[in-house]
Design an enzyme around this catalytic site. Structure first.
Site: not given
Length: 186
Positions: A65, A98, A121, A140
């Site tokens: 991250r 994932e 969000e 990607e």
């Protein structure tokens, strides 16, 4: 006693990103003063999933991250493809992409807002308890390591500050609370 009235009088776009737009809001406060507030708009919303293996362990994704400049351990999650995509479809897609598992009966767990002070969000979180192995289909530029952990170990990592991602903390604790003794099968 009612809330003091705060009013937005202007919003200026500062940056348009691929999923986020950043604005400066000009806010009129109850005393008449004008302040500038930051506002981040997440245009699509997101979904996440708590994938539970037959032995009760939870599949987690470890990924880098950039904002934290380190790897984090999280539940699988991602942005919706569009504002009209149902979050359950997004969660199902992210689960398979994932983790390489699918689930035909995702169960709604909770809805949360990640950072209410400056961002809109919204993330809907689902539980996936009847996993079927398929194939991982990473996007990607996405590099993920899968890990499986017992719920108690994940809770320990939360309380030790190892897991700090808000959606993951909320989801793990909500899952444990909702399913109680049924999650302690290790």
């Amino acid at each position: 006693m009612g809330q003091p009235l705060i009013k937005r009088i202007k919003r200026e776009l500062e940056h348009k990103g691929s999923i986020l737009d950043i604005y400066t809001d000009y806010m009129e406060l109850p005393d008449g003063k004008i302040e500038k507030w930051d506002y981040v708009e997440h245009r699509k919303g997101a979904a996440a999933v708590v994938p539970v293996l037959p032995d009760g362990r939870i599949l987690m994704v470890r990924q880098y991250r950039n904002a934290l400049e380190r790897d984090t351990l999280e539940i699988p999650a991602g942005s919706r493809d569009s504002v009209t995509e149902p979050t359950i479809e997004c969660a199902s897609r992210e689960l398979e992409e994932e983790t390489g598992y699918r689930c035909d009966n995702l169960e709604f767990l909770l809805s949360l807002r990640t950072t209410v002070a400056f961002c809109n969000e919204m993330v809907d979180v689902y539980a996936a308890r009847d996993l079927v192995p398929t194939e991982q289909h990473l996007d990607e530029g996405e590099f993920i390591e899968l890990e499986a952990h017992p719920i108690e170990e994940l809770c320990d990592m939360i309380y030790q500050g190892v897991i700090q991602d808000g959606k993951t903390v909320a989801a793990i604790l909500a899952y444990k609370d909702k399913y109680g003794k049924n999650v302690d099968r290790e």
